[in-house]
Design a protein around this motif. Structure first.
Motif, PDB file in Angstrom:
ATOM      1  N   THR A 487       7.894  65.241  18.400  1.00  0.00           N
ATOM      2  CA  THR A 487       7.250  63.796  16.716  1.00  0.00           C
ATOM      3  C   THR A 487       6.964  62.914  17.503  1.00  0.00           C
ATOM      4  O   THR A 487       6.589  62.779  19.270  1.00  0.00           O
ATOM      5  N   ARG A 488       6.890  62.166  16.943  1.00  0.00           N
ATOM      6  CA  ARG A 488       5.920  61.183  16.465  1.00  0.00           C
ATOM      7  C   ARG A 488       6.621  59.801  15.654  1.00  0.00           C
ATOM      8  O   ARG A 488       7.017  60.787  14.966  1.00  0.00           O
ATOM      9  N   LEU A 489       6.937  58.148  16.461  1.00  0.00           N
ATOM     10  CA  LEU A 489       7.717  57.615  15.539  1.00  0.00           C
ATOM     11  C   LEU A 489       6.617  56.650  15.700  1.00  0.00           C
ATOM     12  O   LEU A 489       5.921  56.117  16.464  1.00  0.00           O
ATOM     13  N   VAL A 490       6.792  56.124  14.020  1.00  0.00           N
ATOM     14  CA  VAL A 490       6.049  55.382  14.117  1.00  0.00           C
ATOM     15  C   VAL A 490       7.077  53.833  13.098  1.00  0.00           C
ATOM     16  O   VAL A 490       7.286  54.371  12.435  1.00  0.00           O
ATOM     17  N   THR A 491       6.440  52.767  13.412  1.00  0.00           N
ATOM     18  CA  THR A 491       7.226  51.548  12.477  1.00  0.00           C
ATOM     19  C   THR A 491       5.960  50.706  11.737  1.00  0.00           C
ATOM     20  O   THR A 491       5.295  50.160  12.640  1.00  0.00           O
ATOM     21  N   PHE A 492       6.051  50.718  10.484  1.00  0.00           N
ATOM     22  CA  PHE A 492       5.371  49.368   9.603  1.00  0.00           C
ATOM     23  C   PHE A 492       4.828  49.006   8.966  1.00  0.00           C
ATOM     24  O   PHE A 492       6.327  48.489   8.125  1.00  0.00           O
ATOM     25  N   TYR A 509       4.454  53.835  17.913  1.00  0.00           N
ATOM     26  CA  TYR A 509       3.527  53.064  17.464  1.00  0.00           C
ATOM     27  C   TYR A 509       3.669  52.063  16.438  1.00  0.00           C
ATOM     28  O   TYR A 509       4.225  52.040  15.110  1.00  0.00           O
ATOM     29  N   PHE A 510       3.762  50.635  17.151  1.00  0.00           N
ATOM     30  CA  PHE A 510       4.585  49.965  16.584  1.00  0.00           C
ATOM     31  C   PHE A 510       3.115  49.277  15.659  1.00  0.00           C
ATOM     32  O   PHE A 510       2.357  48.745  16.428  1.00  0.00           O
ATOM     33  N   ILE A 511       3.372  49.216  14.255  1.00  0.00           N
ATOM     34  CA  ILE A 511       1.729  48.731  13.389  1.00  0.00           C
ATOM     35  C   ILE A 511       2.422  47.649  12.601  1.00  0.00           C
ATOM     36  O   ILE A 511       3.727  47.691  12.297  1.00  0.00           O
ATOM     37  N   ILE A 512       2.364  46.211  13.277  1.00  0.00           N
ATOM     38  CA  ILE A 512       2.711  45.530  13.067  1.00  0.00           C
ATOM     39  C   ILE A 512       2.887  44.526  11.578  1.00  0.00           C
ATOM     40  O   ILE A 512       2.946  43.488  10.747  1.00  0.00           O
ATOM     41  N   HIS A 513       1.181  44.274  10.698  1.00  0.00           N
ATOM     42  CA  HIS A 513       0.610  44.400   9.651  1.00  0.00           C
ATOM     43  C   HIS A 513       0.211  45.807   9.002  1.00  0.00           C
ATOM     44  O   HIS A 513       0.694  47.445   9.437  1.00  0.00           O
ATOM     45  N   ASP A 514      -0.023  45.274   7.365  1.00  0.00           N
ATOM     46  CA  ASP A 514       0.137  46.820   6.627  1.00  0.00           C
ATOM     47  C   ASP A 514      -1.655  47.231   6.935  1.00  0.00           C
ATOM     48  O   ASP A 514      -2.838  47.437   5.605  1.00  0.00           O
ATOM     49  N   ASP A 515      -2.008  47.661   8.429  1.00  0.00           N
ATOM     50  CA  ASP A 515      -3.244  48.675   8.387  1.00  0.00           C
ATOM     51  C   ASP A 515      -3.329  49.952   8.806  1.00  0.00           C
ATOM     52  O   ASP A 515      -2.717  50.713   9.180  1.00  0.00           O
ATOM     53  N   PHE A 516      -3.494  50.637   7.392  1.00  0.00           N
ATOM     54  CA  PHE A 516      -3.208  51.745   6.719  1.00  0.00           C
ATOM     55  C   PHE A 516      -4.186  52.798   7.330  1.00  0.00           C
ATOM     56  O   PHE A 516      -4.229  54.118   7.001  1.00  0.00           O
ATOM     57  N   ASP A 517      -5.247  52.121   7.589  1.00  0.00           N
ATOM     58  CA  ASP A 517      -5.941  52.945   7.947  1.00  0.00           C
ATOM     59  C   ASP A 517      -5.856  53.399  10.339  1.00  0.00           C
ATOM     60  O   ASP A 517      -5.973  55.219   9.731  1.00  0.00           O
ATOM     61  N   GLN A 518      -5.110  52.549  10.951  1.00  0.00           N
ATOM     62  CA  GLN A 518      -4.258  53.327  11.300  1.00  0.00           C
ATOM     63  C   GLN A 518      -3.462  53.993  11.304  1.00  0.00           C
ATOM     64  O   GLN A 518      -3.117  54.897  11.897  1.00  0.00           O
ATOM     65  N   TYR A 520      -2.974  56.091   8.717  1.00  0.00           N
ATOM     66  CA  TYR A 520      -3.595  57.410   8.270  1.00  0.00           C
ATOM     67  C   TYR A 520      -3.964  58.106   9.171  1.00  0.00           C
ATOM     68  O   TYR A 520      -3.399  59.649   9.052  1.00  0.00           O
ATOM     69  N   SER A 521      -4.432  57.539  10.584  1.00  0.00           N
ATOM     70  CA  SER A 521      -5.040  57.868  11.251  1.00  0.00           C
ATOM     71  C   SER A 521      -4.150  58.511  12.458  1.00  0.00           C
ATOM     72  O   SER A 521      -4.008  59.829  12.474  1.00  0.00           O
ATOM     73  N   LEU A 522      -2.684  58.788  12.066  1.00  0.00           N
ATOM     74  CA  LEU A 522      -1.509  58.894  12.761  1.00  0.00           C
ATOM     75  C   LEU A 522      -1.086  59.465  12.276  1.00  0.00           C
ATOM     76  O   LEU A 522       0.096  61.045  12.473  1.00  0.00           O
ATOM     77  N   VAL A 523      -0.925  59.859  11.011  1.00  0.00           N
ATOM     78  CA  VAL A 523      -0.162  60.911  10.203  1.00  0.00           C
ATOM     79  C   VAL A 523      -0.529  61.591   9.792  1.00  0.00           C
ATOM     80  O   VAL A 523      -0.189  62.795   8.939  1.00  0.00           O
ATOM     81  N   SER A 524      -1.891  61.876   9.382  1.00  0.00           N
ATOM     82  CA  SER A 524      -2.290  63.371   8.588  1.00  0.00           C
ATOM     83  C   SER A 524      -2.605  64.269   9.237  1.00  0.00           C
ATOM     84  O   SER A 524      -3.025  65.117   8.358  1.00  0.00           O
ATOM     85  N   ASP A 546       2.111  53.318  -3.759  1.00  0.00           N
ATOM     86  CA  ASP A 546       1.052  54.762  -3.887  1.00  0.00           C
ATOM     87  C   ASP A 546       0.732  55.180  -2.784  1.00  0.00           C
ATOM     88  O   ASP A 546      -0.112  55.676  -2.190  1.00  0.00           O
ATOM     89  N   LYS A 547       0.816  53.854  -2.195  1.00  0.00           N
ATOM     90  CA  LYS A 547      -0.230  53.507  -0.629  1.00  0.00           C
ATOM     91  C   LYS A 547       0.168  55.067   0.548  1.00  0.00           C
ATOM     92  O   LYS A 547      -0.284  55.652   1.003  1.00  0.00           O
ATOM     93  N   LEU A 548       1.423  54.448   0.103  1.00  0.00           N
ATOM     94  CA  LEU A 548       3.089  55.564   1.250  1.00  0.00           C
ATOM     95  C   LEU A 548       2.804  57.071   0.853  1.00  0.00           C
ATOM     96  O   LEU A 548       2.784  57.637   1.747  1.00  0.00           O
ATOM     97  N   ASP A 549       2.644  57.084   0.005  1.00  0.00           N
ATOM     98  CA  ASP A 549       2.819  58.091  -1.039  1.00  0.00           C
ATOM     99  C   ASP A 549       2.112  59.019  -1.305  1.00  0.00           C
ATOM    100  O   ASP A 549       2.234  60.364  -0.904  1.00  0.00           O
ATOM    101  N   LYS A 550       0.646  58.549  -0.734  1.00  0.00           N
ATOM    102  CA  LYS A 550      -0.627  59.389  -0.721  1.00  0.00           C
ATOM    103  C   LYS A 550      -0.225  60.335   0.784  1.00  0.00           C
ATOM    104  O   LYS A 550      -0.639  61.815   0.644  1.00  0.00           O
TER     105      LYS A 550
END
Length: 580
Positions: A487-492, A509-518, A520-524, A546-550
């Motif tokens: 499994t993979r764990l991300v905090t956003f 994967y600690f994403i400390i800003h609202d970097d949706f490109d990063q 999406y690359s992890l969850v795609s 809405d972006k999260l629900d995508k």
């Protein structure tokens, strides 16, 4: 009762040690496992120590599988050894070394005070240190500040003791100074060496004893001891990481912290530590301030009565004529230097004030000892105690009234111990008032000790758990979902929270800003179950639901955080089975 008094009179040393042992056991060790590890620093350091205990290379500290070059390793070695000894990673195993180091400092303060002045002074100073608010709190939270405080104070105790022992023992005291400075350097860095050196240089200069500090058998051999303790690890790290280690460890996390707060975001004004100290040294703060006022008054009288020009009169003020004045000069320089260094540092945190508490305890302990012979001092202690009692009684009244005006969410949060605080604060305030009626300083002193036992008992049974329940509990719960393999764990979009690593051993994967490109690359990649923790407040503020629900599907919503998965699961109850 007569037999007890006779025993204490015949065996004062045994009774003093027994009393300190009982108090340290009750104040420092009880309840270490009553509450979970707390974000941010305690959890981060605990996880690093756990990983170190499971590692074959104890030179390299790792945080989230990345080399951690900010701190020296001694603290982590000690905690990792504790985890090994107790056989498992637990709150008690992590906090036990800090409680032990705190106990060491309390006992060293006692023996130091006994040697330089009297047993009573040593005992009072040790208990004052033990029962001050920040000392108690930080003895129950496994972070580095207590380690720095213990080694720094111990180094200074050793150097001052060199002036109180026979000539043949002086070298051992100075070697002790360099030993503790080396341990402090290996635990916290350059401050553990710089502060003791500055304090003793000023003290020795004012007392015309600089030759003692720089005597070859003291300085050269002591420096060799310091280098043997502190340098091997630094040499190995420079060998393995080169100038990147020097830049990260020395330049960024030693000198840059002192000179600039831009990168660390902990900048405060030069007077920041004044209110912090007032809280940190409670309930003894008012007595310390009374001793400070009395001391300044007497220094001014000495200054007026001194002969000569301005500089000559200042030197006359610092002139010491007996062991009491030498002790006060030492403790005052100790306090002023530490307080000054922390105040001019650009990076400030409340816990940084902890190293001044041993000096404050010595000054306050001396002031209390004088109360046996000085009516003015007894009067100051009485007024100070009235103030502390009034604070507790007001706290009880505020607690009983505040619930009417507080939001419902806060009322629910504090409801479990509302009456504990109300009754406890009222009892403590009234108890201190009653002790004042006895006019016995020992009864008043015991009132302070009992007061702080209530405070630390409340903290370990209620307060720390309340702090944990304000969001960290959700992070630990959510990371449990991802604790299985593959499994993979991300905090956003929120700061790094090490508590997500308590049950999840893989890379987070600690994403400390609202970097949706990063993101999406992890969850795609749907073949890899990827859990994402988001902060509810940030989602609302950024309006990006809405972006999260995508790409993500909600698994669980908490009060502060929510958990998402990159694959839709029909039955959430079968989530863990699906992962496996």
């Amino acid at each position: 009762m007569t037999k007890f008094k006779k025993f204490t009179t015949e065996h004062p040393e045994l009774c003093s040690i027994a009393l300190l042992t009982l108090l340290c056991g009750a104040f420092l060790f009880l309840g270490l496992n009553f509450y979970p590890l707390l974000d941010v620093d305690e959890t981060r350091y605990a996880i690093m120590s756990r990983d170190l205990a499971n590692s074959k290379d104890w030179n390299v500290l790792l945080l989230n599988s990345i080399p951690f070059l900010e701190k020296p390793p001694l603290y982590f070695w000690i905690v990792a050894a504790s985890i090994k000894i107790f056989g498992k990673f637990s709150e008690f195993a992590v906090r036990f070394p800090i409680a032990l180091i705190s106990t060491f400092l309390v006992f060293f303060t006692y023996f130091f005070g006994k040697k330089v002045l009297s047993r009573k002074f040593g005992l009072l100073s040790a208990i004052i240190l033990l029962t001050s608010v920040f000392f108690l709190i930080l003895s129950h939270v496994a972070i580095l500040d207590m380690v720095l405080t213990a080694w720094l104070a111990s180094a200074l105790y050793c150097s001052f003791l060199s002036f109180k022992v026979e000539d043949r023992y002086k070298k051992y005291c100075w070697w002790g100074f360099w030993t503790f400075a080396g341990l402090g350097f290996l635990a916290k860095g350059i401050l553990a060496l710089a502060i003791p050196l500055v304090v003793m240089f000023i003290y020795c200069a004012l007392t015309k004893n600089l030759k003692e500090l720089f005597k070859p058998i003291h300085f050269i051999i002591g420096l060799i001891i310091f280098l043997l303790i502190s340098m091997p690890w630094h040499i190995v790290m420079f060998r393995d990481y080169g100038w990147s280690f020097v830049n990260e460890y020395f330049i960024k996390h030693h000198f840059a912290r002192l000179l600039s707060h831009d990168e660390f975001g902990r900048g405060h004004g030069i007077f920041y530590f004044i209110p912090v100290f007032i809280v940190a040294f409670m309930p003894w703060t008012f007595i310390f301030l009374a001793s400070l006022a009395q001391g300044c008054k007497r220094l001014y009288e000495r200054y007026k009565n001194a002969q000569g020009k301005f500089v000559e009169k200042l030197l006359a003020v610092t002139e010491t004529k007996d062991e009491k004045q030498e002790l006060l000069l030492f403790a005052s320089i100790f306090f002023v230097v530490v307080f000054g260094v922390m105040s001019i540092s650009s990076t400030k945190l409340p816990t940084y004030i902890l190293p001044v508490l041993p000096a404050a305890a010595l000054i306050t302990g001396y002031f209390w000892c004088k109360s046996d012979n000085e009516e003015e001092t007894r009067h100051a202690i009485a007024i100070s105690t009235y103030l502390v009692a009034i604070i507790f009684i007001l706290a009880a009244l505020i607690t009983s009234v505040a619930y009417v005006f507080l939001p419902q969410t806060i009322v629910e949060m504090f409801s479990t111990f509302k009456y504990t605080v109300l009754i406890g604060c009222a009892f403590v305030g009234i108890y201190l008032m009653l002790q004042l009626k006895t006019k016995r300083t020992i009864s008043i002193f015991s009132g302070y000790v009992i007061t702080m036992f209530f405070v630390i008992t409340f903290a370990v049974t209620n307060l720390f758990s309340l702090i944990y329940s304000t969001g960290e509990n959700e992070l630990v719960l959510f990371s449990n979902y991802a604790s299985s393999q593959n499994t993979r764990l991300v905090t956003f979009d929120f700061e790094v929270k090490p508590s997500t690593k308590i049950n999840y051993s893989e890379y987070v994967y600690f994403i400390i800003h609202d970097d949706f490109d990063q993101l999406y690359s992890l969850v795609s990649n749907k073949a890899v179950p990827t859990f994402v923790i988001v902060k509810n407040k940030e989602v609302l503020r950024g309006n990006y639901q809405d972006k999260l629900d995508k790409y993500l599907y909600p698994i669980q919503k908490g009060k502060k955080y929510s958990l998402y998965l990159n694959k839709k699961i029909p039955d959430k109850n079968k989530l863990i089975m699906w992962i496996k």
